[in-house]
Enzyme design. Sequence first.
Site, PDB file in Angstrom:
ATOM      1  N   ASN A 130       0.761  -1.241   0.000  1.00 35.23           N
ATOM      2  CA  ASN A 130       0.000   0.000   0.000  1.00 35.23           C
ATOM      3  C   ASN A 130       0.796   1.298   0.000  1.00 35.23           C
ATOM      4  O   ASN A 130       0.229   2.346  -0.237  1.00 35.23           O
ATOM      5  CB  ASN A 130      -0.935   0.025   1.208  1.00 35.23           C
ATOM      6  CG  ASN A 130      -1.895  -1.126   1.217  1.00 35.23           C
ATOM      7  OD1 ASN A 130      -2.709  -1.253   0.308  1.00 35.23           O
ATOM      8  ND2 ASN A 130      -1.795  -1.985   2.221  1.00 35.23           N
ATOM      9  N   TYR A 131       2.063   1.226   0.318  1.00 34.07           N
ATOM     10  CA  TYR A 131       2.803   2.476   0.467  1.00 34.07           C
ATOM     11  C   TYR A 131       4.005   2.634  -0.434  1.00 34.07           C
ATOM     12  O   TYR A 131       4.484   3.738  -0.626  1.00 34.07           O
ATOM     13  CB  TYR A 131       3.263   2.630   1.917  1.00 34.07           C
ATOM     14  CG  TYR A 131       2.132   2.936   2.849  1.00 34.07           C
ATOM     15  CD1 TYR A 131       1.598   4.224   2.904  1.00 34.07           C
ATOM     16  CD2 TYR A 131       1.572   1.967   3.660  1.00 34.07           C
ATOM     17  CE1 TYR A 131       0.550   4.519   3.739  1.00 34.07           C
ATOM     18  CE2 TYR A 131       0.516   2.249   4.511  1.00 34.07           C
ATOM     19  CZ  TYR A 131       0.012   3.526   4.542  1.00 34.07           C
ATOM     20  OH  TYR A 131      -1.036   3.813   5.375  1.00 34.07           O
ATOM     21  N   LEU A 132       4.538   1.537  -0.918  1.00 38.37           N
ATOM     22  CA  LEU A 132       5.775   1.632  -1.670  1.00 38.37           C
ATOM     23  C   LEU A 132       5.495   1.645  -3.163  1.00 38.37           C
ATOM     24  O   LEU A 132       4.939   0.681  -3.707  1.00 38.37           O
ATOM     25  CB  LEU A 132       6.679   0.453  -1.305  1.00 38.37           C
ATOM     26  CG  LEU A 132       7.018   0.409   0.186  1.00 38.37           C
ATOM     27  CD1 LEU A 132       7.849  -0.816   0.511  1.00 38.37           C
ATOM     28  CD2 LEU A 132       7.752   1.679   0.602  1.00 38.37           C
TER      29      LEU A 132
END
Length: 757
Positions: free
Chosen positions: A714-716
Amino acid sequence: MTGDHGHHQVESGARLNDSHKHKDKHKDKEHRHKDHKKDKEREKSKYTNSEHRDSSEKKHKDREKERVKHGEDSAERHKEKKREEKIKSHSSNGKHKREKENGYVSHIKTEEDNGYGYSPKPEKPMKRDRDEDELEYKPKKIKVEKENKVKKRKQEEEFDYYDEDVKPKKKSKGKKDDSAGGGKKKAKKEPEEKWKWWEEERCTDGSKWRFLEHKGPVFAPPYERLPENVRFYYDGKVMKLSEQAEEVATFFAKMLDHEYTTKDIFRKNFFKDWRKEMTSEEKSKISDLNKCNFTEMSEYFKAQSEARKQMSKEEKQKNKEENERLVEEYGFCLMDNHKERIGNFRIEPPGLFRGRGDHPKMGMLKRRIRPEDIIINCSKDSKHPKPPPGTKWKEVRHDNKVTWLASWTENIQGSIKYIMLNPSSRIKGEKDWQKYETARRLKKCVEKIRAQYREDWKSKEMRIRQRAVALYFIDKLALRAGNEKEEGESADTVGCCSLRVEHINLHPEMDGQEFVVELDFLGKDSIRYYNKIPVEKRVFKNLQLFLENKQLEDDVFDRLNTSILNKHLQELMDGLTAKVFRTYNASITLQQQLDQLTNPEDNLPAKILSYNRANRAVAILCNHQRAPPKTFEKSMQNLQAKIDAKKKQISAAKKELKSAKADAKAMHDEKSKKSVETRKKAVQRLSEQLMKLEVQATDREENKQIALGTSKLNYLDPRISVAWCKKWGIPIEKIYNKTQREKFAWAIDMADNDYQF
DNA sequence: CCCGGTACTTAGAAGCATGCCT
DNA sequence: AGGCATGCTTCTAAGTACCGGG
């Protein structure tokens, strides 16, 4: 949060003196009064504070309002008590599920504090990714993909798409999923190449699709009664339950081994809801949960699951095929000419609600969802899904401004649940891609924004200072925004804007560092955030100011909420919200860590360890924790045993090598020379194996309570990872498993080895 | 503004299949 | 061949964000 007894006592005193209703009001008044005094004092200093007073008055009024609304003073008192207890016990008794005192957090987060936490590298002129500008935030132009063609094809395919188009069902998952090598044969495997939606124009008029057809959701199987020999006992006596009561009882029985069922609130909620399902006879008889004996049911279910495991291969195969048929029929939809995988086409079965953390509603009955509860969303001109025989949908609508296929309202929180597409779908992928593009735009202006909020720490307006300090936390610590939540509806958790005085401790000096802020609170999913952060003096002084004359349960940022913050952010950059900082800081951290940690000399496992470490740095930043696996210690021991064994092998091999060398020296013949060589090789091979094991052990140990998955998913920005793999010749399969590769297909396809976030 | 409502992303754990080891 | 550790998939709760109407 230990030792703030002063406040605590004041509070108790207030309660004692004011035993009924007006307690809270009273307290608030007192509070406001104090605020007022404080204002006066402050006026002497350079701050303007009238605003502060007004607003805190407002917030308090709201609290009052809420209390009035909730009516129940007792409930409120209960809550107060809870808080008090929490304060007392905070950090001292196993209140938090998972304490994380690994030096990690502070290590990574505080190192090299230039005020931001992430010494941004001097940016080299960024090489532009070819798509960078294609995906601007909310472009205004309306572009529609070759519309006519779309329509035409749609008509043609309307009824037979299930057998055609992309995605074969065969997926024979050729043994161990191509994990190792990059290129494998592609027999008849990949006939229809995957649709590259990312090479097409995006539709930007706000509609999410033009055509949508699906078969509707799959409902939970109906309840099946227990066999006669599985009995329920009340007060030691067998009791035959009605079907409805029995079903709910089985929900409880299935959870009997879980510690949930020992919790008071859980039991209370369950019992209350269970009684609602009982016949009046049952209701009058069953009045005490403690007299209920569910063990036969529990044993029965355990035996069932055991039996399921023991099923023969053929039976298992049959089940599997059955399931695949279901997926084939209901697991896909047709959206704008493409067959897309649905994420969750099964309706959630009934059961007992399991909230996370200290959830006030744990144990409540999650009722069975019927077709009459379901709203279907699809194209007008599609073949509408049919409700099961004898039933009706609640509604069929045709809203192409949303992405969901079906929805229903859940009975615990009254929130809406949706059936949506899989992450590999175009509609999710585009959004994901756009998210990272927004974060990259933030990269371009983040220094300006930082300069701005640092400037704002000096503002004469309290609200601006609070906003600036909160933003600093969000940026530096990657905190979540912290929306307000309705009290008593869910576990008491907070994010940045909703931090309370009780969550923060200020240490002018601590462990040889100045101006240390200690944060200790439960965040999303009741995961504890604990961190000690040295901050700049100005931040520290501001925090002192914010905390002045407040009670433990007051908001730190009483003049701020997420909507104010986001409005401000929106002005700084189009599309900027608090959560973009998390994405940005996660991705930039990965990139920096990869640059720093990757050693070109390393072999493959070592490089992967570096990747995992970079990933881990991000997970720590974002506070992604997991419960240490139950088998952790043991698996660590196993690994250690392997390492020891390997070491022994090596020393044995070395001995052999030595004697071979001696032989060679003495004999001088070809044969013994060769033998030296083979032995050398053997030692080398073993050493490599040892290293691999040691690397694995390190990785696992460091990962004990860190969850890498969430940040990875979800973030990278996946393009960072893809580029890294390409740059160092790492097979992408080492980093992303099959599902992940499907989700990130766009990135895998488009990122070159020189991609820069 | 505030508030309820809606849509969509992010989250850890449970459940399950696989493949490895003995 | 069986048992179990492991990684993957599924599940659904819990966030963020934003909108529209008073």
